[in-house]
Design a protein around this motif. Sequence first.
Motif, PDB file in Angstrom:
ATOM      1  N   ALA A 114       5.597  -9.974  -1.549  1.00 43.29           N
ATOM      2  CA  ALA A 114       4.471 -10.857  -1.250  1.00 43.29           C
ATOM      3  C   ALA A 114       3.170 -10.082  -1.049  1.00 43.29           C
ATOM      4  CB  ALA A 114       4.770 -11.702  -0.015  1.00 43.29           C
ATOM      5  N   GLU A 115       3.256  -8.780  -0.835  1.00 43.06           N
ATOM      6  CA  GLU A 115       2.070  -7.964  -0.617  1.00 43.06           C
ATOM      7  C   GLU A 115       1.354  -7.740  -1.946  1.00 43.06           C
ATOM      8  OE1 GLU A 115       1.123  -4.093   2.166  1.00 43.06           O
ATOM      9  OE2 GLU A 115       2.945  -4.076   0.961  1.00 43.06           O
ATOM     10  N   THR A 116       0.021  -7.792  -1.942  1.00 45.12           N
ATOM     11  CA  THR A 116      -0.711  -7.581  -3.186  1.00 45.12           C
ATOM     12  C   THR A 116      -0.696  -6.102  -3.564  1.00 45.12           C
ATOM     13  OG1 THR A 116      -2.873  -7.191  -2.168  1.00 45.12           O
ATOM     14  CG2 THR A 116      -2.258  -9.497  -2.608  1.00 45.12           C
ATOM     15  N   LEU A 117      -0.964  -5.849  -4.833  1.00 47.15           N
ATOM     16  CA  LEU A 117      -1.035  -4.464  -5.302  1.00 47.15           C
ATOM     17  C   LEU A 117      -2.121  -3.710  -4.549  1.00 47.15           C
ATOM     18  CD1 LEU A 117      -0.435  -2.107  -7.166  1.00 47.15           C
ATOM     19  CD2 LEU A 117      -1.811  -3.211  -8.947  1.00 47.15           C
ATOM     20  N   ALA A 118      -3.264  -4.344  -4.331  1.00 48.39           N
ATOM     21  CA  ALA A 118      -4.361  -3.685  -3.623  1.00 48.39           C
ATOM     22  C   ALA A 118      -3.953  -3.312  -2.199  1.00 48.39           C
ATOM     23  CB  ALA A 118      -5.593  -4.590  -3.589  1.00 48.39           C
ATOM     24  N   GLN A 119      -3.289  -4.228  -1.505  1.00 52.50           N
ATOM     25  CA  GLN A 119      -2.863  -3.968  -0.135  1.00 52.50           C
ATOM     26  C   GLN A 119      -1.832  -2.844  -0.078  1.00 52.50           C
ATOM     27  OE1 GLN A 119      -1.435  -7.919   0.658  1.00 52.50           O
ATOM     28  NE2 GLN A 119      -3.314  -8.548   1.723  1.00 52.50           N
ATOM     29  N   ALA A 120      -0.822  -2.931  -0.949  1.00 54.05           N
ATOM     30  CA  ALA A 120       0.259  -1.945  -0.937  1.00 54.05           C
ATOM     31  C   ALA A 120      -0.258  -0.560  -1.305  1.00 54.05           C
ATOM     32  CB  ALA A 120       1.362  -2.372  -1.906  1.00 54.05           C
ATOM     33  N   ALA A 121      -1.137  -0.488  -2.309  1.00 52.48           N
ATOM     34  CA  ALA A 121      -1.683   0.803  -2.722  1.00 52.48           C
ATOM     35  C   ALA A 121      -2.554   1.403  -1.620  1.00 52.48           C
ATOM     36  CB  ALA A 121      -2.496   0.636  -4.006  1.00 52.48           C
ATOM     37  N   HIS A 122      -3.341   0.576  -0.977  1.00 48.35           N
ATOM     38  CA  HIS A 122      -4.198   1.063   0.113  1.00 48.35           C
ATOM     39  C   HIS A 122      -3.353   1.668   1.231  1.00 48.35           C
ATOM     40  CE1 HIS A 122      -7.566   1.292   2.901  1.00 48.35           C
ATOM     41  NE2 HIS A 122      -6.816   0.680   3.805  1.00 48.35           N
ATOM     42  N   THR A 123      -2.244   0.995   1.573  1.00 55.01           N
ATOM     43  CA  THR A 123      -1.366   1.477   2.644  1.00 55.01           C
ATOM     44  C   THR A 123      -0.807   2.856   2.328  1.00 55.01           C
ATOM     45  OG1 THR A 123      -0.750  -0.788   3.257  1.00 55.01           O
ATOM     46  CG2 THR A 123       0.739   0.982   3.958  1.00 55.01           C
ATOM     47  N   ARG A 124      -0.511   3.094   1.043  1.00 55.29           N
ATOM     48  CA  ARG A 124       0.093   4.369   0.635  1.00 55.29           C
ATOM     49  C   ARG A 124      -0.937   5.377   0.130  1.00 55.29           C
ATOM     50  NH1 ARG A 124       5.373   4.633   0.663  1.00 55.29           N
ATOM     51  NH2 ARG A 124       5.270   6.533  -0.603  1.00 55.29           N
ATOM     52  N   GLY A 125      -2.220   5.013   0.191  1.00 57.22           N
ATOM     53  CA  GLY A 125      -3.265   5.932  -0.265  1.00 57.22           C
ATOM     54  C   GLY A 125      -3.271   6.134  -1.765  1.00 57.22           C
ATOM     55  N   LEU A 126      -2.938   5.080  -2.515  1.00 56.28           N
ATOM     56  CA  LEU A 126      -2.870   5.167  -3.969  1.00 56.28           C
ATOM     57  C   LEU A 126      -4.045   4.425  -4.609  1.00 56.28           C
ATOM     58  CD1 LEU A 126       0.946   4.394  -4.369  1.00 56.28           C
ATOM     59  CD2 LEU A 126      -0.145   6.649  -4.362  1.00 56.28           C
ATOM     60  N   ASP A 127      -4.276   4.701  -5.871  1.00 52.98           N
ATOM     61  CA  ASP A 127      -5.342   4.058  -6.627  1.00 52.98           C
ATOM     62  C   ASP A 127      -4.785   2.803  -7.293  1.00 52.98           C
ATOM     63  OD1 ASP A 127      -7.290   3.241  -8.400  1.00 52.98           O
ATOM     64  OD2 ASP A 127      -7.777   5.266  -9.090  1.00 52.98           O
ATOM     65  N   ALA A 128      -5.076   1.642  -6.716  1.00 58.55           N
ATOM     66  CA  ALA A 128      -4.545   0.378  -7.228  1.00 58.55           C
ATOM     67  C   ALA A 128      -5.019   0.106  -8.648  1.00 58.55           C
ATOM     68  CB  ALA A 128      -4.944  -0.769  -6.312  1.00 58.55           C
ATOM     69  N   HIS A 129      -6.255   0.461  -8.945  1.00 57.15           N
ATOM     70  CA  HIS A 129      -6.801   0.178 -10.274  1.00 57.15           C
ATOM     71  C   HIS A 129      -6.130   1.041 -11.345  1.00 57.15           C
ATOM     72  CE1 HIS A 129      -9.890  -2.526  -8.812  1.00 57.15           C
ATOM     73  NE2 HIS A 129     -10.139  -1.657  -7.843  1.00 57.15           N
ATOM     74  N   GLN A 130      -5.781   2.286 -11.014  1.00 53.24           N
ATOM     75  CA  GLN A 130      -5.078   3.133 -11.978  1.00 53.24           C
ATOM     76  C   GLN A 130      -3.670   2.596 -12.227  1.00 53.24           C
ATOM     77  OE1 GLN A 130      -6.214   5.816 -13.901  1.00 53.24           O
ATOM     78  NE2 GLN A 130      -4.274   5.255 -14.890  1.00 53.24           N
ATOM     79  N   ILE A 131      -3.014   2.164 -11.155  1.00 52.37           N
ATOM     80  CA  ILE A 131      -1.678   1.577 -11.312  1.00 52.37           C
ATOM     81  C   ILE A 131      -1.758   0.332 -12.181  1.00 52.37           C
ATOM     82  CG2 ILE A 131       0.241   0.484 -10.093  1.00 52.37           C
ATOM     83  CD1 ILE A 131      -0.429   2.335  -7.705  1.00 52.37           C
TER      84      ILE A 131
END
Length: 227
Positions: free
Chosen positions: A34-51
């Motif tokens: 249920a978590e958005t890609l933006a939220q999950a990537a932010h939590t892990r310090g990842l680049d959501a847009h690259q993913i």
Amino acid sequence: MNITSLPLGQIARDFPGATGILHKAKLDFCCGGAETLAQAAHTRGLDAHQIARDIQAHPDQQNGEPNPAHLPTEALIEHILNRYHDIHREQLPELIRLAKRVERVHGGHAKCPSGLTRLLTGMQKQLESHMDKEEQLLFPMIARGINGMAVAPVSVMRQEHEDHGVFLDQLQDTTNGMSLPRGACNTWQALYLGLETFQNDLKQHIHLENNILFNRIDGRMGGASNG
């Protein structure tokens, strides 16, 4: 299309090849779908847009097989039974056997996965009970189109999937992230290879049920359904 605002589960469902990319990034698309890609990537310090770009650039294929999200409901259930239920029943007894041997032979090693046999045995009982309930009650109900009555059992199965997610976290802790010591014996190597396969299969299994099959019953993830 900006998919960073979409839930991980919906991305895994609607974009062929996305599950492998999300798994590599260690983003939970099954229990945490249920978590958005933006939220999950932010939590892990990842680049959501690259993913997102990696997902959208992936060929619109899944090893030449149809996207399970497009399968009719009865065919999807059959796929889940054959590819996951039957396979899990083969995987766990062998993993338990290997874990017992590693713990017995290498119990004094600093990296020995102490408690792994107990953890896997508990998971075997938990998963067997879960799959039995699906096979004997829920799946026949869904196949007959009794969707209204299936909502409550689906909710229970979703909660049990959360319990499976806790197990996966415990598995990572117990095995130190599947980290093998230098010079690990063949049994230890086979154990961790089998655990990796089981872990990946279980995540995909939960994804297919939570985000595709169960979504057709309760609409939790939104989007179109197939019957």
